[in-house]
Scaffold this active site. Structure first.
Site, PDB file in Angstrom:
ATOM      1  N   ASP A 112      36.078  35.263  39.543  1.00 42.61           N
ATOM      2  CA  ASP A 112      37.164  35.056  38.582  1.00 42.61           C
ATOM      3  C   ASP A 112      37.573  36.344  37.877  1.00 42.61           C
ATOM      4  OD1 ASP A 112      39.069  33.387  37.322  1.00 42.61           O
ATOM      5  OD2 ASP A 112      37.803  33.177  35.552  1.00 42.61           O
ATOM      6  N   ARG A 168      50.937  35.132  47.530  1.00 45.13           N
ATOM      7  CA  ARG A 168      51.119  34.941  46.090  1.00 45.13           C
ATOM      8  C   ARG A 168      51.923  36.084  45.457  1.00 45.13           C
ATOM      9  NH1 ARG A 168      45.459  32.267  43.754  1.00 45.13           N
ATOM     10  NH2 ARG A 168      45.347  30.571  45.288  1.00 45.13           N
ATOM     11  N   ASP A 220      47.167  37.151  36.831  1.00 40.44           N
ATOM     12  CA  ASP A 220      47.201  35.687  36.799  1.00 40.44           C
ATOM     13  C   ASP A 220      47.680  35.228  35.431  1.00 40.44           C
ATOM     14  OD1 ASP A 220      46.302  35.649  39.371  1.00 40.44           O
ATOM     15  OD2 ASP A 220      44.499  34.472  38.976  1.00 40.44           O
ATOM     16  N   ASP A 229      39.561  38.550  42.517  1.00 38.86           N
ATOM     17  CA  ASP A 229      40.361  37.343  42.352  1.00 38.86           C
ATOM     18  C   ASP A 229      41.838  37.734  42.382  1.00 38.86           C
ATOM     19  OD1 ASP A 229      41.078  34.736  42.049  1.00 38.86           O
ATOM     20  OD2 ASP A 229      40.236  34.460  40.065  1.00 38.86           O
TER      21      ASP A 229
END
Length: 332
Positions: free
Chosen positions: A122, A202, A151, A147
């Site tokens: 994470d 992404r 984000d 990760d």
């Protein structure tokens, strides 16, 4: 004759604090540490006097600048408190080991830094959650984290990401982490003049939120370029999508919001995008344009030009960390 490429923020390096409140898009209200004094980073240590961590934890507004260049090896996430500017102009600072965490904060500007080699479960380059708002990330280079690179989740909103460079990574940018987090319907993000250079997927992947993409260059992805999951609204304007071996640019993942009975995907509007090397946009069979937001509902202007070869060249040169002088602070 090709038109001269437009340079957004052409005047923002004239004085140190000219950046405050000048982002385009959803993060346009971010003023960072405009009303605070300068904080000078004089140590590359993870913590202690003169360190970046010491400045970021202070509660008062600060405009943080660097007196030295080098690598800061973070042993844990570096939490940034509200009303901070982390301004890397004038030096070359690389953050490694862990990343920045923007948690329940507002008015943050992050400019001209490098992020590379974040390790651990994470661990993101820049993690924005929960309930953070009015954030601008500009001219940063990000690569090789375990990760995400950036984000944005848990009801964080009003964020602009501009002129950033992304490379050597898999899951680049996630906006909205889980279909059970229905509060993420408030998320609003603008991404413009960024270069996604061979990152796998992404760019971004979105759940619930509203995302305006314009004048970005995305090339040689390995899964998809952008993805709209449950209720996402992505407005793609004048971007350049250049395929490598994978030709599908737009993906739609079906999920069920926790407070709904039926599964659904998100929506993408593509307007003026340049599709190169056999790109397949793969739009959904059923168009629901009437449910899409338009950026002009939220901000009146943005600096955009047609997707052209000259724009592609400019984006390759002008994204990520830049070797520029630190502007003079006219408040001193």
């Amino acid at each position: 004759m090709a038109s001269t490429p437009i340079q957004p923020y052409g005047d923002l390096d004239s004085t140190l604090r000219a950046m405050a409140g000048r982002a385009e898009g959803f993060g346009r209200l971010a003023i960072g540490g405009l009303h605070g004094p300068l904080y000078l980073v004089t140590s590359l240590s993870d913590d202690g006097p003169g360190s970046l961590r010491e400045g970021c934890r202070r509660k008062e507004p600060l405009w943080i600048v660097f007196e030295i260049s080098g690598t800061i090896n973070l042993s844990s996430y570096l939490s940034v408190s509200s009303h901070k500017t982390i301004d890397g102009r004038g030096q070359r600072i690389k953050l490694t080991g862990k990343g920045l965490r923007l948690k329940e904060c507002e008015n943050i500007i992050i400019c001209n830094l490098e992020f590379e080699g974040g390790r651990g479960h994470d661990v993101d380059g820049i993690q924005i959650k929960p309930n953070s708002r009015n954030i601008w990330i500009d001219r940063c280079s990000l690569r090789d984290y375990d990760d995400g690179l950036i984000d944005i989740t848990r009801q964080s909103t009003d964020i602009t990401i501009s002129r950033c460079y992304f490379a050597q990574h898999d899951k680049t940018m996630l906006i909205g982490a889980n279909p059970s987090h229905v509060g993420d319907r408030c998320i609003r993000v603008t991404i413009h003049h960024c270069f996604f250079d061979g990152t796998r997927q992404r760019h971004p992947r979105v759940r619930f939120g509203k995302v305006h993409l314009y004048n970005n260059y995305i090339r040689n992805w390995e899964v998809y370029a952008i993805c709209a999951s449950v209720e996402a609204q992505i407005y793609s304007q004048c971007n350049i999508y250049e395929a490598g071996t994978k030709k599908k640019a737009f993906e739609f993942y079906t999920e069920k919001a926790e407070d709904k009975e039926d599964q659904e995907s998100g929506f993408i509007i593509s307007e003026g995008d340049m599709l190169l090397n056999g790109v397949q946009p793969c739009m959904p069979p059923e168009s629901k344009e009437e449910t899409m937001f338009h950026p002009s509902e939220y901000y009146p202007t943005w600096t955009m030009e047609a997707a052209t070869d000259s724009l592609r060249e400019v984006i390759q040169l002008c994204t990520g960390w830049q070797s520029i002088c630190r502007p003079v602070d006219n408040m001193l």
